[in-house]
Design an enzyme around this catalytic site. Structure first.
Site, PDB file in Angstrom:
ATOM      1  N   LYS A  22      37.562  54.790  33.232  1.00 21.58           N
ATOM      2  CA  LYS A  22      36.288  55.544  33.838  1.00 21.58           C
ATOM      3  C   LYS A  22      36.438  55.684  35.239  1.00 21.58           C
ATOM      4  O   LYS A  22      36.444  56.545  35.961  1.00 21.58           O
ATOM      5  CB  LYS A  22      34.989  55.213  33.268  1.00 21.58           C
ATOM      6  CG  LYS A  22      33.902  55.759  33.935  1.00 21.58           C
ATOM      7  CD  LYS A  22      32.613  55.445  33.468  1.00 21.58           C
ATOM      8  CE  LYS A  22      32.075  54.048  33.840  1.00 21.58           C
ATOM      9  NZ  LYS A  22      31.226  54.203  35.257  1.00 21.58           N
ATOM     10  N   ASN A  23      36.585  54.013  35.749  1.00 16.14           N
ATOM     11  CA  ASN A  23      36.244  53.977  37.118  1.00 16.14           C
ATOM     12  C   ASN A  23      37.386  54.237  37.819  1.00 16.14           C
ATOM     13  O   ASN A  23      37.388  54.265  39.245  1.00 16.14           O
ATOM     14  CB  ASN A  23      35.810  52.423  37.209  1.00 16.14           C
ATOM     15  CG  ASN A  23      34.254  52.378  36.807  1.00 16.14           C
ATOM     16  OD1 ASN A  23      33.697  53.490  36.388  1.00 16.14           O
ATOM     17  ND2 ASN A  23      33.836  51.278  36.720  1.00 16.14           N
ATOM     18  N   CYS A 116      19.630  52.861  40.941  1.00 16.11           N
ATOM     19  CA  CYS A 116      20.061  53.040  39.597  1.00 16.11           C
ATOM     20  C   CYS A 116      19.173  51.942  38.745  1.00 16.11           C
ATOM     21  O   CYS A 116      18.253  51.548  39.476  1.00 16.11           O
ATOM     22  CB  CYS A 116      21.447  52.552  39.224  1.00 16.11           C
ATOM     23  SG  CYS A 116      21.644  50.626  39.693  1.00 16.11           S
ATOM     24  N   ARG A 121      21.435  50.672  45.403  1.00 21.05           N
ATOM     25  CA  ARG A 121      22.735  50.420  45.532  1.00 21.05           C
ATOM     26  C   ARG A 121      23.313  51.501  47.070  1.00 21.05           C
ATOM     27  O   ARG A 121      23.411  52.491  47.123  1.00 21.05           O
ATOM     28  CB  ARG A 121      23.590  51.071  44.122  1.00 21.05           C
ATOM     29  CG  ARG A 121      23.210  50.014  43.172  1.00 21.05           C
ATOM     30  CD  ARG A 121      23.834  50.550  42.168  1.00 21.05           C
ATOM     31  NE  ARG A 121      25.160  50.486  42.159  1.00 21.05           N
ATOM     32  CZ  ARG A 121      26.053  51.175  41.043  1.00 21.05           C
ATOM     33  NH1 ARG A 121      25.541  51.651  39.920  1.00 21.05           N
ATOM     34  NH2 ARG A 121      27.301  51.365  41.280  1.00 21.05           N
ATOM     35  N   ASP A 304      30.980  44.049  35.565  1.00 26.71           N
ATOM     36  CA  ASP A 304      30.716  44.895  34.653  1.00 26.71           C
ATOM     37  C   ASP A 304      30.894  44.330  33.181  1.00 26.71           C
ATOM     38  O   ASP A 304      30.664  45.123  32.136  1.00 26.71           O
ATOM     39  CB  ASP A 304      31.782  46.254  34.702  1.00 26.71           C
ATOM     40  CG  ASP A 304      31.297  47.158  35.817  1.00 26.71           C
ATOM     41  OD1 ASP A 304      32.135  48.130  36.231  1.00 26.71           O
ATOM     42  OD2 ASP A 304      30.374  46.942  36.639  1.00 26.71           O
ATOM     43  N   ARG A 396      28.184  57.534  28.655  1.00 28.30           N
ATOM     44  CA  ARG A 396      28.678  57.505  30.157  1.00 28.30           C
ATOM     45  C   ARG A 396      30.199  57.204  30.388  1.00 28.30           C
ATOM     46  O   ARG A 396      31.193  57.336  31.189  1.00 28.30           O
ATOM     47  CB  ARG A 396      27.807  57.049  31.096  1.00 28.30           C
ATOM     48  CG  ARG A 396      26.329  57.999  31.209  1.00 28.30           C
ATOM     49  CD  ARG A 396      25.875  57.257  32.394  1.00 28.30           C
ATOM     50  NE  ARG A 396      26.578  57.505  33.783  1.00 28.30           N
ATOM     51  CZ  ARG A 396      25.576  57.334  35.038  1.00 28.30           C
ATOM     52  NH1 ARG A 396      24.791  56.957  35.069  1.00 28.30           N
ATOM     53  NH2 ARG A 396      26.665  57.574  36.040  1.00 28.30           N
TER      54      ARG A 396
HETATM   55  C1  EPZ Z   1      31.970  50.185  41.477  1.00 26.69           C
HETATM   56  O1  EPZ Z   1      30.668  50.712  41.919  1.00 26.69           O
HETATM   57  C2  EPZ Z   1      31.932  50.576  39.763  1.00 26.69           C
HETATM   58  N1  EPZ Z   1      31.699  52.055  39.872  1.00 26.69           N
HETATM   59  C3  EPZ Z   1      30.825  49.899  39.177  1.00 26.69           C
HETATM   60  O2  EPZ Z   1      30.781  50.016  37.795  1.00 26.69           O
HETATM   61  C4  EPZ Z   1      31.018  48.028  39.484  1.00 26.69           C
HETATM   62  O3  EPZ Z   1      29.942  47.621  38.911  1.00 26.69           O
HETATM   63  C5  EPZ Z   1      30.948  48.265  41.032  1.00 26.69           C
HETATM   64  O4  EPZ Z   1      32.260  48.912  41.445  1.00 26.69           O
HETATM   65  C6  EPZ Z   1      31.760  46.715  41.347  1.00 26.69           C
HETATM   66  O5  EPZ Z   1      32.614  46.393  40.739  1.00 26.69           O
HETATM   67  C7  EPZ Z   1      32.635  53.013  39.799  1.00 26.69           C
HETATM   68  O6  EPZ Z   1      33.845  52.632  39.902  1.00 26.69           O
HETATM   69  C8  EPZ Z   1      32.161  54.228  39.480  1.00 26.69           C
HETATM   70  P1  EPZ Z   1      30.616  48.388  45.082  1.00 26.69           P
HETATM   71  P2  EPZ Z   1      30.419  50.842  43.464  1.00 26.69           P
HETATM   72  O7  EPZ Z   1      30.530  49.528  46.241  1.00 26.69           O
HETATM   73  O8  EPZ Z   1      31.785  51.245  44.083  1.00 26.69           O
HETATM   74  C9  EPZ Z   1      27.495  46.822  47.782  1.00 26.69           C
HETATM   75  C10 EPZ Z   1      30.053  50.581  35.768  1.00 26.69           C
HETATM   76  O9  EPZ Z   1      29.476  50.205  34.888  1.00 26.69           O
HETATM   77  N2  EPZ Z   1      27.299  47.835  48.660  1.00 26.69           N
HETATM   78  O10 EPZ Z   1      31.849  47.908  44.896  1.00 26.69           O
HETATM   79  O11 EPZ Z   1      29.233  51.588  43.524  1.00 26.69           O
HETATM   80  C11 EPZ Z   1      26.815  47.104  46.489  1.00 26.69           C
HETATM   81  O12 EPZ Z   1      25.203  47.018  46.455  1.00 26.69           O
HETATM   82  C12 EPZ Z   1      29.694  50.684  37.363  1.00 26.69           C
HETATM   83  O13 EPZ Z   1      31.213  51.232  35.521  1.00 26.69           O
HETATM   84  C13 EPZ Z   1      27.010  47.950  49.878  1.00 26.69           C
HETATM   85  O14 EPZ Z   1      26.042  47.046  50.336  1.00 26.69           O
HETATM   86  O15 EPZ Z   1      30.347  49.309  43.788  1.00 26.69           O
HETATM   87  C14 EPZ Z   1      27.129  45.865  45.549  1.00 26.69           C
HETATM   88  O16 EPZ Z   1      26.347  44.576  45.653  1.00 26.69           O
HETATM   89  C15 EPZ Z   1      28.487  50.054  37.424  1.00 26.69           C
HETATM   90  N3  EPZ Z   1      27.129  48.956  50.594  1.00 26.69           N
HETATM   91  C16 EPZ Z   1      28.701  45.501  46.179  1.00 26.69           C
HETATM   92  O17 EPZ Z   1      28.777  46.301  47.315  1.00 26.69           O
HETATM   93  C17 EPZ Z   1      27.874  50.049  50.537  1.00 26.69           C
HETATM   94  O18 EPZ Z   1      28.025  50.896  51.003  1.00 26.69           O
HETATM   95  C18 EPZ Z   1      29.637  46.128  45.446  1.00 26.69           C
HETATM   96  O19 EPZ Z   1      29.384  47.457  45.202  1.00 26.69           O
HETATM   97  C19 EPZ Z   1      28.443  49.924  49.077  1.00 26.69           C
HETATM   98  C20 EPZ Z   1      28.316  48.856  48.424  1.00 26.69           C
END
Ligand code: EPZ
Length: 421
Positions: A22-23, A116, A121, A304, A396
């Site tokens: 998915k991701n 969420c 986020r 995850d 999802r």
């Molecule tokens: C991806 O989300 C995945 N989703 C998430 O999976 C997964 O939990 C996450 O990566 C971490 O591995 C998809 O790929 C669609 P991040 P993403 O940006 O890209 C902070 C699932 O269950 N952050 O890597 O949104 C954020 O708050 C989903 O399949 C900022 O501070 O995650 C977090 O603490 C849930 N500023 C950390 O970075 C930003 O601009 C990692 O988030 C972006 C992120």
């Protein structure tokens, strides 16, 4: 709204094939916007989030069909560069169209994603990267309004590793003038897959899959076909389903090198795992041993899989701690697990789990995708019946999960749930 009904206690046995990731699917779909023309992406899971991204691409003018796990897309007709709130609010990953729209049209209007189930986020790293590449951004009315006559290469150092920001900026940088260097980039396999697809279109990206990625801008990209990678989180979830029910399960069509942290942790918990390159067999020999985990960016233990691990440790022969360093408040599943008899206390971003001899089925509620998975796993192991409501969350990210679990001996079925008055 549907619910799952689970009669727990069955041992599972058999073989399952792992779905496409998915991701990875979601950024791959957005990337097709960068190269006008016909693209085919195979091994794509039939999921709600994939359908949402398809709808988003159609809004820009693209033609998108998902037939038997292959996406047929034509991004030639795209003329519209907006991602509306109505769609973005249902799926955060919609923000992946920001980079491609900006790179292709020189402008983009993308709704800011909301929070969420487990908290805010932010997208500040996405915005920082776009500005470094020369975009002018204005946030108004809940939207990101971006403009860039010509994006240019830049050196971008992420203060934290972000999968979404890495993918978004990579897609914006491929058509920028000059070279972009991403430091402290996300090294997740989904980013390596995205780079492979972009390179198949003619991009020049080196180092994806590590925390240092170099992107040499090119003047145009050509449409390409691509096979999506397997879903490492679905694979990990299914392995825990076998572990928590004391079963033997073989998984095919996965990348073992994408889930080494989960395999190592299951072995520490006392399970036997025999792994080949694209398959793994787990066999159980009794109650899991307690194993502490701290989630981390790839190749660490994935956030995850945190909820699924808490479910398994709820039945461990002892106590352990589970700390989520990525999302400090991703514990909405704990209250529901406690309804099944789990003994868990959460303090800050750590869950303290004391293993119980058994769990007792009960009505519980899904709050988000991986919390739902966790509750299915607990229901499979619990004595008696568990009713899990709001399974649209699970749809999802896990394709036909109840049918596939039934095929290896689980008693789980989907029922209509009358709207709560
Ligand atoms: C991806 O989300 C995945 N989703 C998430 O999976 C997964 O939990 C996450 O990566 C971490 O591995 C998809 O790929 C669609 P991040 P993403 O940006 O890209 C902070 C699932 O269950 N952050 O890597 O949104 C954020 O708050 C989903 O399949 C900022 O501070 O995650 C977090 O603490 C849930 N500023 C950390 O970075 C930003 O601009 C990692 O988030 C972006 C992120």
């Amino acid at each position: 709204m549907d619910k799952f009904v689970i009669n727990g206690g069955n041992r599972l046995k058999g073989t399952l094939s792992v779905s496409g990731a998915k991701n990875a699917s979601l950024p791959l779909m957005a990337a097709a916007l960068l190269a006008p023309g016909k693209h085919e992406i195979s091994n794509v899971p039939e999921l709600r989030d994939v359908r949402t991204m398809a709808h988003l691409l159609r809004i820009t003018g693209a033609k998108v069909e998902l037939l038997d796990h292959t996406l047929f897309m034509d991004t030639e007709p795209c003329t519209f560069w907006e991602a509306p709130y109505e769609l973005v609010k249902t799926m955060r990953a919609s923000i992946y169209v920001l980079g491609p729209l900006l790179a292709r049209f020189g402008k983009a209007r993308v709704s800011l994603p909301g929070g969420c189930a487990w908290g805010p986020r932010p997208v500040d790293l996405h915005l920082m990267g776009m500005e470094k590449l020369g975009a002018n951004l204005e946030l108004s009315g809940g939207y990101i309004n971006a403009e860039a006559k010509q994006l240019h290469g830049a050196r971008i150092n992420f203060k934290i590793q972000s999968v979404g920001a890495t993918g978004n900026i990579m897609m914006a940088a491929v058509l920028a003038k000059g070279t972009t260097l991403l430091q402290n980039a996300a090294a997740e396999p989904e980013m390596a897959a995205l780079a492979d697809y972009l390179n198949a279109m003619g991009a020049k990206i080196h180092g994806a899959g590590t925390d240092r990625i170099e992107i040499e801008g090119v003047s145009e990209l050509k449409p390409a076909n691509f096979r999506n990678i397997p879903d490492r989180i679905e694979a990990g979830t299914l392995l825990v389903a076998a572990a928590i029910t004391g079963s033997e399960l073989t998984l095919n069509n996965l990348r073992v090198d994408h889930i080494e942290a989960v395999i190592d942790t299951l072995e520490q918990a006392g399970y036997t795992l025999k792994a080949a390159e694209n398959s793994v067999t787990l066999s159980s020999t009794g109650r899991p041993l307690p194993v502490d985990i701290r989630t981390a960016p790839f190749p660490g233990f994935p956030t995850d899989m945190q909820a699924q691990w808490i479910a398994l440790m709820s039945l461990a022969d002892g106590s352990c701690t589970i700390t989520d360093t990525i999302y400090h408040d991703r514990f909405t599943h704990v209250a529901e697990l406690k309804r099944l008899g789990a003994d868990i206390q959460v303090e800050g971003n750590t869950a303290f789990v004391r293993g119980a001899n058994k769990l007792q089925g009960a009505p519980v509620m899904s709050t988000d995708l991986r919390a739902s998975a966790c509750l299915i796993l607990a229901g499979l192991a619990a004595e008696g019946r568990t009713d899990l409501s709001r399974v649209y969350h699970i749809d999802r990210g896990y394709e036909r999960i109840e049918q596939r679990l039934r095929s290896i001996g689980a008693e789980i079925w989907r029922e209509d749930e009358p709207m709560q008055t």
